[in-house]
Design a protein around this motif. Structure first.
Motif, PDB file in Angstrom:
ATOM      1  N   LYS A 233       0.823  -1.215  -0.087  1.00  0.00           N
ATOM      2  CA  LYS A 233      -0.043   0.030  -0.096  1.00  0.00           C
ATOM      3  C   LYS A 233       0.999   1.180  -0.016  1.00  0.00           C
ATOM      4  O   LYS A 233       1.864   1.293   0.778  1.00  0.00           O
ATOM      5  CB  LYS A 233      -0.870   0.106   1.225  1.00  0.00           C
ATOM      6  N   ARG A 234       0.517   2.206  -0.822  1.00  0.00           N
ATOM      7  CA  ARG A 234       1.055   3.722  -0.762  1.00  0.00           C
ATOM      8  C   ARG A 234       2.335   3.656  -1.722  1.00  0.00           C
ATOM      9  O   ARG A 234       2.681   4.916  -2.050  1.00  0.00           O
ATOM     10  CB  ARG A 234       1.485   4.137   0.657  1.00  0.00           C
ATOM     11  N   PHE A 235       2.958   2.471  -1.812  1.00  0.00           N
ATOM     12  CA  PHE A 235       4.173   2.513  -2.514  1.00  0.00           C
ATOM     13  C   PHE A 235       4.344   1.997  -3.954  1.00  0.00           C
ATOM     14  O   PHE A 235       3.717   1.124  -4.173  1.00  0.00           O
ATOM     15  CB  PHE A 235       5.328   1.481  -1.572  1.00  0.00           C
ATOM     16  N   PRO A 236       4.746   2.925  -4.996  1.00  0.00           N
ATOM     17  CA  PRO A 236       4.692   2.698  -6.255  1.00  0.00           C
ATOM     18  C   PRO A 236       5.428   1.300  -6.532  1.00  0.00           C
ATOM     19  O   PRO A 236       6.755   1.194  -6.255  1.00  0.00           O
ATOM     20  CB  PRO A 236       5.370   4.047  -6.928  1.00  0.00           C
ATOM     21  N   PHE A 237       4.799   0.320  -7.289  1.00  0.00           N
ATOM     22  CA  PHE A 237       5.261  -1.119  -7.388  1.00  0.00           C
ATOM     23  C   PHE A 237       6.664  -1.159  -8.139  1.00  0.00           C
ATOM     24  O   PHE A 237       7.725  -1.430  -7.639  1.00  0.00           O
ATOM     25  CB  PHE A 237       4.374  -1.754  -8.349  1.00  0.00           C
ATOM     26  N   TRP A 238       6.834  -0.183  -9.317  1.00  0.00           N
ATOM     27  CA  TRP A 238       8.315  -0.441  -9.984  1.00  0.00           C
ATOM     28  C   TRP A 238       9.475   0.415  -9.505  1.00  0.00           C
ATOM     29  O   TRP A 238      10.500   0.038  -9.494  1.00  0.00           O
ATOM     30  CB  TRP A 238       7.999   0.000 -11.561  1.00  0.00           C
ATOM     31  N   HIS A 239       8.971   1.614  -8.866  1.00  0.00           N
ATOM     32  CA  HIS A 239       9.834   2.382  -8.278  1.00  0.00           C
ATOM     33  C   HIS A 239      10.612   1.938  -7.045  1.00  0.00           C
ATOM     34  O   HIS A 239      11.751   1.994  -6.635  1.00  0.00           O
ATOM     35  CB  HIS A 239       9.443   3.983  -8.111  1.00  0.00           C
ATOM     36  N   THR A 240       9.574   1.323  -6.148  1.00  0.00           N
ATOM     37  CA  THR A 240      10.028   0.576  -5.164  1.00  0.00           C
ATOM     38  C   THR A 240      11.000  -0.667  -5.551  1.00  0.00           C
ATOM     39  O   THR A 240      12.063  -0.695  -4.842  1.00  0.00           O
ATOM     40  CB  THR A 240       8.826   0.063  -4.136  1.00  0.00           C
ATOM     41  N   SER A 241      10.643  -1.242  -6.745  1.00  0.00           N
ATOM     42  CA  SER A 241      11.470  -2.536  -7.034  1.00  0.00           C
ATOM     43  C   SER A 241      12.787  -2.024  -7.346  1.00  0.00           C
ATOM     44  O   SER A 241      13.649  -2.591  -7.168  1.00  0.00           O
ATOM     45  CB  SER A 241      10.723  -3.003  -8.134  1.00  0.00           C
ATOM     46  N   LEU A 242      12.934  -0.528  -8.008  1.00  0.00           N
ATOM     47  CA  LEU A 242      14.198  -0.134  -8.333  1.00  0.00           C
ATOM     48  C   LEU A 242      15.001   0.047  -7.232  1.00  0.00           C
ATOM     49  O   LEU A 242      16.163  -0.133  -7.223  1.00  0.00           O
ATOM     50  CB  LEU A 242      14.043   1.187  -9.090  1.00  0.00           C
TER      51      LEU A 242
ATOM     52  N   LEU B 257      14.955  -1.227  -4.281  1.00  0.00           N
ATOM     53  CA  LEU B 257      15.271  -2.403  -3.712  1.00  0.00           C
ATOM     54  C   LEU B 257      16.440  -3.156  -4.418  1.00  0.00           C
ATOM     55  O   LEU B 257      17.189  -3.892  -3.856  1.00  0.00           O
ATOM     56  CB  LEU B 257      14.229  -3.418  -3.498  1.00  0.00           C
ATOM     57  N   SER B 258      16.287  -3.048  -5.747  1.00  0.00           N
ATOM     58  CA  SER B 258      17.368  -3.727  -6.540  1.00  0.00           C
ATOM     59  C   SER B 258      18.699  -2.945  -6.496  1.00  0.00           C
ATOM     60  O   SER B 258      19.839  -3.550  -6.604  1.00  0.00           O
ATOM     61  CB  SER B 258      17.124  -3.608  -8.227  1.00  0.00           C
ATOM     62  N   GLU B 259      18.617  -1.722  -6.022  1.00  0.00           N
ATOM     63  CA  GLU B 259      19.993  -0.805  -5.953  1.00  0.00           C
ATOM     64  C   GLU B 259      20.449  -1.104  -4.559  1.00  0.00           C
ATOM     65  O   GLU B 259      21.946  -0.782  -4.184  1.00  0.00           O
ATOM     66  CB  GLU B 259      19.618   0.471  -6.217  1.00  0.00           C
ATOM     67  N   MET B 260      19.691  -1.500  -3.509  1.00  0.00           N
ATOM     68  CA  MET B 260      20.136  -1.406  -2.269  1.00  0.00           C
ATOM     69  C   MET B 260      20.882  -2.494  -1.797  1.00  0.00           C
ATOM     70  O   MET B 260      20.774  -3.534  -2.393  1.00  0.00           O
ATOM     71  CB  MET B 260      18.849  -1.352  -1.100  1.00  0.00           C
ATOM     72  N   ASP B 261      21.702  -2.452  -0.584  1.00  0.00           N
ATOM     73  CA  ASP B 261      22.331  -3.292  -0.098  1.00  0.00           C
ATOM     74  C   ASP B 261      21.458  -4.565   0.078  1.00  0.00           C
ATOM     75  O   ASP B 261      20.537  -4.362   1.039  1.00  0.00           O
ATOM     76  CB  ASP B 261      23.045  -2.858   1.325  1.00  0.00           C
ATOM     77  N   THR B 262      21.967  -5.667  -0.283  1.00  0.00           N
ATOM     78  CA  THR B 262      21.038  -6.976  -0.119  1.00  0.00           C
ATOM     79  C   THR B 262      20.914  -7.321   1.441  1.00  0.00           C
ATOM     80  O   THR B 262      19.784  -7.670   1.802  1.00  0.00           O
ATOM     81  CB  THR B 262      21.863  -8.155  -0.853  1.00  0.00           C
TER      82      THR B 262
ATOM     83  N   LYS C 186      16.815  -7.721   1.708  1.00  0.00           N
ATOM     84  CA  LYS C 186      16.684  -9.099   1.414  1.00  0.00           C
ATOM     85  C   LYS C 186      15.051  -9.504   1.659  1.00  0.00           C
ATOM     86  O   LYS C 186      14.486 -10.352   0.958  1.00  0.00           O
ATOM     87  CB  LYS C 186      17.590 -10.262   1.941  1.00  0.00           C
ATOM     88  N   PRO C 187      14.703  -9.325   2.797  1.00  0.00           N
ATOM     89  CA  PRO C 187      13.182  -9.883   3.256  1.00  0.00           C
ATOM     90  C   PRO C 187      12.243  -9.378   2.196  1.00  0.00           C
ATOM     91  O   PRO C 187      11.261  -9.923   1.844  1.00  0.00           O
ATOM     92  CB  PRO C 187      12.841  -9.122   4.655  1.00  0.00           C
ATOM     93  N   GLU C 188      12.489  -7.862   1.789  1.00  0.00           N
ATOM     94  CA  GLU C 188      11.461  -7.412   0.765  1.00  0.00           C
ATOM     95  C   GLU C 188      11.669  -7.798  -0.535  1.00  0.00           C
ATOM     96  O   GLU C 188      10.852  -7.937  -1.447  1.00  0.00           O
ATOM     97  CB  GLU C 188      11.615  -5.930   0.708  1.00  0.00           C
TER      98      GLU C 188
ATOM     99  N   THR D 162      17.959  -7.787 -12.472  1.00  0.00           N
ATOM    100  CA  THR D 162      18.754  -7.304 -11.322  1.00  0.00           C
ATOM    101  C   THR D 162      18.197  -7.827 -10.097  1.00  0.00           C
ATOM    102  O   THR D 162      18.931  -8.351  -8.971  1.00  0.00           O
ATOM    103  CB  THR D 162      18.947  -5.761 -11.301  1.00  0.00           C
ATOM    104  N   LEU D 163      17.100  -7.598  -9.757  1.00  0.00           N
ATOM    105  CA  LEU D 163      16.364  -7.837  -8.346  1.00  0.00           C
ATOM    106  C   LEU D 163      16.365  -9.133  -8.235  1.00  0.00           C
ATOM    107  O   LEU D 163      16.624  -9.974  -7.037  1.00  0.00           O
ATOM    108  CB  LEU D 163      14.852  -7.164  -8.401  1.00  0.00           C
ATOM    109  N   LEU D 164      15.801 -10.167  -9.142  1.00  0.00           N
ATOM    110  CA  LEU D 164      15.807 -11.516  -8.821  1.00  0.00           C
ATOM    111  C   LEU D 164      17.270 -11.874  -8.826  1.00  0.00           C
ATOM    112  O   LEU D 164      17.243 -13.178  -8.293  1.00  0.00           O
ATOM    113  CB  LEU D 164      15.066 -12.057 -10.158  1.00  0.00           C
ATOM    114  N   GLY D 165      18.236 -11.570  -9.235  1.00  0.00           N
ATOM    115  CA  GLY D 165      19.634 -12.099  -9.292  1.00  0.00           C
ATOM    116  C   GLY D 165      20.254 -11.973  -7.928  1.00  0.00           C
ATOM    117  O   GLY D 165      21.187 -12.442  -7.664  1.00  0.00           O
TER     118      GLY D 165
END
Length: 226
Positions: free
Chosen positions: A168-177, A179-184, A188-190, A221-224
């Motif tokens: 809720k509240r968070f844009p799906f693809w931008h949030t995915s971006l 997470l893909s850039e963040m330290d694993t 990791k949980p998200e 990138t995210l799945l990897g």
């Protein structure tokens, strides 16, 4: 790459360069850094960061992943965070540009610290979209207490799960971006939570959407990272 009519368009070009693994050339970097720095603290700048142009405020902007932003306050905040992030990536040597970034960082840092003193949740900023822009800035080493704030942000994000791989509240693809850039180790949980939804969503991306190539790469990138 430099578009003096739009801070949003200029930042998108910088982001695309780094996203595609082709860092901006030194000659271009100097022009971009100088122009961005010249917008620090101008009318319309959020918290003393870097001001969007008249066109940005008039027409609205799109995030790197395509989501449209029409709110003036969100436009100012998001582009301010993104401009700080861009300067960190461009690594300017000019002392005046560095000072502009320092002033911008100081301005938004004061807002964040005041938010915490007022009892706001650490690691978040206003709406979900403004928060993801804030996280992108933190993820490249901007602001302060990056790990603490990002970990707090992930706790906040988890509390907004919808049990279908989205929030809720968070844009799906931008949030995915983000997470893909963040330290694993932080994300990791998200990453694990979103993985099934990402795999499903990629199958339904439209070929005529100009943001589809970016979204596909984000998914890969995210799945990897899982």
């Amino acid at each position: 790459m430099l578009n003096k009519d739009s801070l949003a368009v200029t930042l998108d070009a910088i982001n695309e360069s780094h996203f595609s693994g082709k860092p901006v050339k030194n000659s271009e970097s100097e022009k971009l850094s100088t122009w961005i720095a010249s917008r620090q603290g101008l009318k319309g700048a959020y918290a003393g960061m870097f001001a969007p142009t008249e066109r940005d405020y008039r027409d609205g902007i799109r995030l790197f992943t395509g989501e449209r932003i029409t709110s003036g306050a969100a436009t100012g905040h998001i582009l301010g965070e993104e401009a700080c992030r861009a300067l960190i990536l461009l690594k300017p040597e000019d002392k005046n540009i560095k000072e502009s970034l320092k002033q911008a960082t100081s301005g938004i840092s004061k807002v964040l610290k005041n938010h915490e003193l007022q009892g706001y949740t650490p690691g978040m900023f206003c709406c979900g979209t403004c928060t993801t822009a804030f996280w992108r800035h933190l993820s490249v080493g901007g602001l302060f207490d990056q790990e603490r704030l990002l970990r707090a942000g992930m706790v906040f994000l988890k509390s907004h799960r919808e049990n279908n791989g989205r929030w809720k509240r968070f844009p799906f693809w931008h949030t995915s971006l983000v997470l893909s850039e963040m330290d694993t180790s932080i994300a990791k949980p998200e990453l694990e939570y979103i993985a099934p939804a990402i795999e499903k969503s990629v199958k339904y991306l439209r070929k005529d959407n100009p943001y589809t190539p970016r979204r596909i790469k984000i998914a890969e990138t995210l799945l990897g990272k899982i």
